[in-house]
Design a protein around this motif. Structure first.
Motif, PDB file in Angstrom:
ATOM      1  N   ILE A 180     -11.040   9.395  10.922  1.00  0.00           N
ATOM      2  CA  ILE A 180     -10.818   8.745   9.639  1.00  0.00           C
ATOM      3  C   ILE A 180      -9.549   7.919   9.757  1.00  0.00           C
ATOM      4  O   ILE A 180      -8.585   8.336  10.400  1.00  0.00           O
ATOM      5  CB  ILE A 180     -10.723   9.771   8.489  1.00  0.00           C
ATOM      6  CG1 ILE A 180     -10.673   9.055   7.158  1.00  0.00           C
ATOM      7  CG2 ILE A 180      -9.546  10.693   8.674  1.00  0.00           C
ATOM      8  CD1 ILE A 180     -10.882   9.982   5.967  1.00  0.00           C
ATOM      9  N   THR A 181      -9.567   6.739   9.181  1.00  0.00           N
ATOM     10  CA  THR A 181      -8.381   5.886   9.153  1.00  0.00           C
ATOM     11  C   THR A 181      -7.707   6.090   7.812  1.00  0.00           C
ATOM     12  O   THR A 181      -8.295   5.849   6.762  1.00  0.00           O
ATOM     13  CB  THR A 181      -8.765   4.401   9.325  1.00  0.00           C
ATOM     14  OG1 THR A 181      -9.421   4.249  10.587  1.00  0.00           O
ATOM     15  CG2 THR A 181      -7.539   3.509   9.270  1.00  0.00           C
ATOM     16  N   LEU A 182      -6.477   6.549   7.864  1.00  0.00           N
ATOM     17  CA  LEU A 182      -5.706   6.784   6.646  1.00  0.00           C
ATOM     18  C   LEU A 182      -5.184   5.454   6.136  1.00  0.00           C
ATOM     19  O   LEU A 182      -4.606   4.676   6.894  1.00  0.00           O
ATOM     20  CB  LEU A 182      -4.542   7.719   6.977  1.00  0.00           C
ATOM     21  CG  LEU A 182      -4.049   8.580   5.857  1.00  0.00           C
ATOM     22  CD1 LEU A 182      -5.138   9.503   5.354  1.00  0.00           C
ATOM     23  CD2 LEU A 182      -2.871   9.392   6.314  1.00  0.00           C
ATOM     24  N   THR A 183      -5.380   5.187   4.855  1.00  0.00           N
ATOM     25  CA  THR A 183      -4.957   3.915   4.274  1.00  0.00           C
ATOM     26  C   THR A 183      -3.891   4.130   3.206  1.00  0.00           C
ATOM     27  O   THR A 183      -3.634   5.255   2.778  1.00  0.00           O
ATOM     28  CB  THR A 183      -6.153   3.190   3.632  1.00  0.00           C
ATOM     29  OG1 THR A 183      -6.599   3.960   2.502  1.00  0.00           O
ATOM     30  CG2 THR A 183      -7.293   2.997   4.627  1.00  0.00           C
ATOM     31  N   GLU A 184      -3.309   3.042   2.777  1.00  0.00           N
ATOM     32  CA  GLU A 184      -2.342   3.084   1.683  1.00  0.00           C
ATOM     33  C   GLU A 184      -2.981   3.699   0.439  1.00  0.00           C
ATOM     34  O   GLU A 184      -2.335   4.444  -0.304  1.00  0.00           O
ATOM     35  CB  GLU A 184      -1.844   1.667   1.377  1.00  0.00           C
ATOM     36  CG  GLU A 184      -0.778   1.587   0.326  1.00  0.00           C
ATOM     37  CD  GLU A 184       0.576   2.094   0.796  1.00  0.00           C
ATOM     38  OE1 GLU A 184       1.446   2.293  -0.071  1.00  0.00           O
ATOM     39  OE2 GLU A 184       0.779   2.289   2.008  1.00  0.00           O
ATOM     40  N   ALA A 185      -4.238   3.414   0.226  1.00  0.00           N
ATOM     41  CA  ALA A 185      -4.942   3.970  -0.939  1.00  0.00           C
ATOM     42  C   ALA A 185      -4.977   5.496  -0.900  1.00  0.00           C
ATOM     43  O   ALA A 185      -4.827   6.146  -1.943  1.00  0.00           O
ATOM     44  CB  ALA A 185      -6.358   3.416  -1.010  1.00  0.00           C
TER      45      ALA A 185
END
Length: 82
Positions: free
Chosen positions: A21-26
């Motif tokens: 999973i790519t962790l995002t600012e959201a």
């Protein structure tokens, strides 16, 4: 289908590979809003840049929650089972 395992089936050093999973600012902003944890080490780039870490850190409980979500995809009889 993955064979069901229990705590005693694992030994120190065992590895379990999941999807990524790519962790995002959201993710970070949403977690902070849900928990009320707006600690500057998580939210303030300038503050975090001056710490020993040099950048912001993601909330530990968020990482744990995402890890559980990735693992449960491989548990027979649970969400994500093919």
């Amino acid at each position: 289908m993955t064979q069901q395992k229990y705590g005693d089936d694992f030994t120190i050093g065992d590895r379990f590979e999941t999807a990524a999973i790519t962790l995002t600012e959201a993710h970070i902003v949403t977690w902070a809003g849900l928990t009320g944890d707006f600690y500057p080490l998580h939210m303030d780039r300038e503050y975090a840049a001056k710490t020993q870490f040099g950048e912001r850190l993601v909330h530990g409980p968020l990482i744990f929650g995402l890890a559980v979500g990735l693992v449960v995809r491989y548990v027979p009889g649970h969400a994500g089972e093919d």
